[in-house]
Structure formats: structure tokens, C-alpha cells
Design an enzyme around this catalytic site. Structure first.
Site, PDB file in Angstrom:
ATOM      1  N   ASP A 207       0.788  -1.238   0.000  1.00 48.15           N
ATOM      2  CA  ASP A 207       0.000   0.000   0.000  1.00 48.15           C
ATOM      3  C   ASP A 207       0.815   1.281   0.000  1.00 48.15           C
ATOM      4  OD1 ASP A 207      -2.329  -1.468   0.109  1.00 48.15           O
ATOM      5  OD2 ASP A 207      -2.601  -1.234   2.253  1.00 48.15           O
TER       6      ASP A 207
ATOM      7  N   ASP B 287     -10.267  -7.407   7.113  1.00 50.14           N
ATOM      8  CA  ASP B 287      -9.597  -6.234   6.563  1.00 50.14           C
ATOM      9  C   ASP B 287      -9.762  -5.018   7.460  1.00 50.14           C
ATOM     10  OD1 ASP B 287      -8.808  -7.511   4.148  1.00 50.14           O
ATOM     11  OD2 ASP B 287     -10.820  -7.224   3.341  1.00 50.14           O
TER      12      ASP B 287
END
Length: 579
Positions: free
Chosen positions: A294, A517
Site C-alpha cells: 500500500d 480487513d
């Protein structure tokens, strides 16, 4: 954990010095191709000869087998441009995007040692008609060399064939058994039906400093490495994930270190990991590290004046600590001969646009150079902890409906790619163009991108208009490509497997199925994890998912915590189905 786009772009040294470059043999386009890949007594050469007349051409592809006799053969290559095979001979041709596969004809499967076959084809193109730069025969790169044992595509549970300590191999997954995390395996096995997948290898997430020694009585890094040796594993997969100001465009996976705490990241996180991984007792264990997912993609799409920019990402772009941190990790870990660093490249629904992909590749190259050498990078990984379909079987980027390209559909939205495999293979070529070694390999996280169940289409969508065609035929059933948190309807994807396709080192389960998540509502915690509305099933969205519903499951726990309901849904919707 993966965010939507801001759209509108040996010792065998592994992948260090360039293994070779394509050399022109004939003006007509014959080339001899260079590079090393890992099967016993395998080798080949290719001469590619084209006859070009502007917008069309014919080509002969003479392949000579320099290794042991083959009972069947498959030749593969990627076109550099938009070339399309229209018909072929002396082989069975298939094309997906730029990738061409030629299998032996039914009347001629045997290819003796030092014998040649010459499949040929007719094609069309626009722009340039550059000869392919790389061919493989049954998975072996045709560079004229022999005798370097290379392994055909294998399942990671096959017996390991580890190299001598200190040697790097081209593909760390080839011929190696991959470590099964007993902590995840026990949780999976405790679920009804979970025993069917509890033996699959998954990533070990080092997502905070405390994880190195073990959190709340759990296994630390040394425990996992020792267990891997006990299992007789040849590979262990680690996620190195604790950058300062981590995950600047979301909240569910924020980390413990503030934006300026680079020194702590180096001394308290990366240095201890490197010290443990460098213990001589682990020298024969291939340690795959997925480095800081990310991070670098966020600097391209979510900072610097982009419509989807966040204040936190602007801070990280300004202070440079993402690049400095990743470069330091690559340098420290890349110095260890048993470590294979893979850098995150988001996914096709994040970086698949031209103004995202090119700048991202350049940023990755610059960051690798900051580490001292691009040879510190073994490869790259896509779709980590995300849901993008591995392959879309019922529509392709070149399709059109009533004269309208699928790129104009609401789902594709002018992206260049419709699935993860085509994206990974194309990104690989972009990275090679930016100076990475021609032998770099890609990983694709397939842990939750199966999209099975009753919602999975069985054929193309109706050709009434381009949106009906794409929406009716797509296997990825998310509401929007930018949705990333605990997606409803997802299923387990392809099981982990080594060398499944050209340029792909492995399909992997880096995100352990069943681990959340992010929480679907705010949960106070001491893990530095915030509440992100994209994990709230009632959330109506933001500019990064074009204000669509989040598509998230309800009643989810904090990121990384076990989410039984999700695991059960992944099992039910698995594609391929769980047997």
C-alpha cells in the site's frame, strides 16, 4: 487494505545483473533470447522471422530443443505491441491480451533433443511490429543455455529441492515446499469444512514491532522460522508492514509509527528482522518478504493534488519516509542471500490506468536505486489482500459492443486491464523497461479472488450495450473496483502454485483467508487501527470508489483478527471449488 485509483495513468545471483538482452540475428526479425529461468536438462533457442507489409504480417517461429526429448511442447511469448494472431499453422494457437500460447498439434507432440519445429502464423497490428523479446518452451526460457536445472510449474507441497546455502535461484517457489503457518491453519481447521484448505501456505504478517517476538503469547519470527525448518519447508513468506505513517489513505490498517518515526522503523523493526533472518541456521530457507504493501502506490494516486489525495498521504509524500523506509528494508534484507524481496504494485483496479502505471513503475525503480541496487528486488506482488479477479474469462480489453469499447464501460472506466494476471504481466514489462532485470518475477495474491457461488457468470453478458456485456460477464462481483474491505460474495481463489504462467513466480495466499480487513464499526484498541467507513456496510462511499456502497460484510472485527463468517463465505464461494 487496497485502495481505489486516482484515475486518468549463483552463487547464482537472482535477477541482479541483467541475464542478457535480445540479439538481432536477421534483419527480418529473427532474435535469440537471453535470460535464465529454472527442469532437468532443459534448453532451447528461438528464431523469429517476420514478413511485414504495414498493418499485417506473417511470422515463422523456429524453436530448437537443446534439452531432453519432449513428449509434448508449449511455446509462449508476449507481444510488445497490439499484435493479434489471426490464424496459425504447425501448432494450436491461443492469445490472451499480449500473451500467445502455441501447443503442439495433435499429429506432432514429440520434440527430440536438438530437433526443431516451426509453428507460423498470420497477424495484424497498428503502430510498431517489434519482435517478442522472450520465448519459453515448456516453461524454460529459450536463451541457448542448458544444464542449469530449472523446475517446471509445481505445487508448493512438492518435496523441496533447496539450493546450497548462499545461492539464490531464479524463482524461490520452484520445487520448494512452502511453510504452513500453524496458527492460521488451526483457525481454518476449526471451521466447518476448513480442514480442506488448512494445509495451504499463507503469509506471516509482521505488522508491528511486537510481532517480531510474538503478540499475546503468539509465535514470533524465530518461532515461525524454526517451525518452517521443522516442517522441512523450503520457503517462508513474510509481510514486512510497519512503515511510519502506514497506509495514509485509509484508517483500518493504520500502524503504530508516526509519520516521522523513520529511525524507530529502521532500528526497532527492520534491523531485528534482518538480524534474525540472517542467522546461519536459516541459510537454506528461502525467505520471501512482501515489503510494505500500500505504501508507494499511495504516493502516486492519493497525494500531490490528485482528486483522491488525503492530508496524510501529502505528508508522507513531502517527507519522503515511505521511499526511505522501503529502500532501507530492501537494502538490509536484500543483503541476505536467502531473502527474496517483492514490492507491492497495488492491483489493476488501482494502478491500471496509464497515468498511474507508468509513474508507479518509475517510483519503484527510483526507490530500488535508493537501496543501492535494483538487484535487491526479486520481484513484485499484485492484489495483496484484495479481490481483483485473476482472469476474466468472458470479456477482454479489446472487446467492443456495437462499436463501443469495453474500456468505455462503467466497470472498466478506461482502464487498460480487466484482471490481475494481464496487469501483472504488463506491469512486469514496464518495470523491465525502467531498468529492472529481465528475470524479475511476479506474485499474485489469489486468497480471496475466486468469486464463485451462484453469482458467478457462466458465459458472456448480453450484447445489448457495453455495460450489460461487461456487468453480465464479469466474475468480479464487487459493486466497484475501488471497494477493498471484507467484500461480500468473495470466494477463495486459485490455490498457491509455483510458476503458473509466463513471468509469474507463483500464485500465493499472502492474506490469510478469514482474517478481517477492518472493523465494520469503531472498536477501541491498542493496535493503532482506526475505523474506516469503507468497512461499514451502510457506507455510501467517497470519491475513491465513485460514491458507491462499500460492499463490506457486517459484524467484522479489527483488521487481522479472525472473521469466521467471512471464512465460511470464502469456502462456499471458492473457485476452483473446495473438494
Amino acid at each position: 487494505m487496497k485502495h481505489p485509483p486516482a484515475r486518468r495513468r549463483p552463487g547464482a545471483r537472482r535477477r541482479g545483473a541483467a541475464a542478457g538482452a535480445a540479439a538481432v540475428l536477421l534483419a527480418s526479425g529473427a532474435v535469440a533470447l537471453a535470460q535464465a529461468q529454472a527442469s532437468a536438462a532443459a534448453g532451447c533457442t528461438v528464431e523469429y522471422t517476420a514478413n511485414d507489409w504495414g498493418t499485417g504480417f506473417t511470422a515463422d517461429v523456429k524453436v530448437t530443443n537443446l534439452g531432453d526429448a519432449l513428449s509434448s511442447w508449449t511455446l509462449e511469448w508476449d507481444f510488445a505491441g497490439d499484435q493479434q494472431v489471426t490464424n496459425g499453422w504447425n501448432g494450436t494457437f491461443a492469445q490472451s491480451g499480449k500473451h500467445v500460447t502455441v501447443k503442439n498439434p495433435g499429429w506432432g507432440g514429440t520434440l527430440a533433443a536438438n530437433a526443431s519445429v516451426t509453428p507460423g502464423f498470420q497477424g495484424t497490428y497498428s503502430g510498431s511490429n517489434q519482435a517478442p523479446s522472450r520465448f519459453t518452451l515448456n516453461g524454460t526460457v529459450c536463451d541457448g543455455s542448458t544444464g542449469e536445472p530449472t523446475d517446471p510449474p509445481t505445487d508448493p507441497t512438492d518435496p523441496p529441492t533447496d539450493p546450497p546455502a548462499g545461492d539464490r535461484v531464479d524463482n524461490p517457489y520452484a520445487g520448494a515446499e512452502v511453510y504452513v503457518n500453524p496458527e492460521w491453519s488451526a483457525k481454518a481447521a476449526a471451521e466447518p469444512g476448513g480442514g480442506a484448505v488448512a494445509n495451504q501456505p499463507t503469509g506471516v504478517w509482521l505488522d508491528r514491532i511486537a510481532a517480531i517476538e510474538g503478540v499475546n503469547g503468539g509465535m514470533g519470527l524465530r518461532d515461525h522460522l524454526d517451525e518452517a525448518l521443522g516442517q522441512g519447508a523450503g520457503v517462508i513468506q513474510l509481510v514486512v508492514y510497519d512503515l511510519p505513517g502506514r497506509d495514509c489513505s485509509a484508517l483500518a490498517s493504520n500502524g503504530e509509527l508516526g509519520p516521522t518515526e523513520l529511525d524507530r522503523y529502521k532500528s526497532e523493526f527492520i534491523d531485528p528482522i534482518a538480524e534474525i533472518a540472517g542467522d546461519p541456521k536459516y541459510a537454506g530457507l528461502r525467505i520471501v518478504t512482501v515489503v510494505e504493501i500500500d505504501s508507494l502506490p499511495n504516493l502516486i494516486t492519493n497525494a500531490g493534488g490528485r482528486p483522491t489525495a488525503t492530508a496524510n498521504c501529502d505528508v508522507m509524500k513531502a517527507n519522503g519516509n515511505y521511499e526511505k523506509g522501503v529502500a532501507y528494508a530492501l537494502q538490509k534484507l536484500g543483503a541476505l542471500s536467502n531473502v527474496y524481496n517483492y514490492i507491492d504494485i497495488g492491483h489493476h483496479g488501482w494502478l491500471g490506468w496509464d497515468d498511474n502505471l507508468g509513474p508507479s513503475a518509475q517510483l519503484l525503480a527510483d526507490t530500488a536505486d535508493m537501496s543501492g541496487s535494483k538487484s535487491n528486488v526479486a520481484g513484485f506482488i499484485t492484489n495483496t489482500a484484495n479481490y481483483g479477479a485473476l482472469k476474466e474469462p468472458y470479456f477482454a480489453i479489446g472487446d467492443s459492443v456495437n462499436g463501443t469499447s469495453v474500456r468505455q464501460s462503467s466497470w472498466v472506466d478506461w482502464n487498460r486491464y480487466v484482471d490481475e494476471q494481464s496487469y501483472a504481466q504488463a506491469f512486469r514489462q514496464e518495470l523491465i523497461g525502467d531498468g529492472f532485470d529481465a528475470g524479475i518475477g511476479m506474485l499474485i495474491d489469489t486468497s480471496r479472488n475466486g468469486w464463485g457461488g451462484s453469482g458467478r457468470p457462466t458465459g458472456p453478458g448480453p450484447q445489448t450495450d457495453v455495460n450489460a456485456y461487461v456487468d453480465g460477464g464479469r466474475t468480479d462481483r464487487r459493486i466497484h473496483l475501488g471497494n477493498w474491505c471484507n467484500q461480500a460474495g468473495a470466494g477463495l481463489g486459485e490455490r498457491p502454485k509455483a510458476a503458473p504462467a509466463t513471468g509469474i513466480d507463483a500464485y500465493v495466499w499472502i492474506k490469510p483467508p478469514g482474517e478481517s480487513d477492518g472493523a465494520s464499526s469503531e472498536i477501541p484498541n491498542d493496535e493503532g487501527k482506526g475505523f474506516d467507513r469503507m468497512c461499514d456496510p451502510t457506507y455510501t462511499g467517497n470519491p475513491r470508489n465513485n460514491n458507491h456502497m462499500s460492499g463490506a460484510l457486517a459484524d467484522a472485527p479489527l483488521s487481522g483478527h479472525w472473521f469466521s463468517a467471512q471464512f465460511q463465505e470464502l469456502l462456499r464461494n471458492a473457485n476452483p471449488p473446495v473438494q
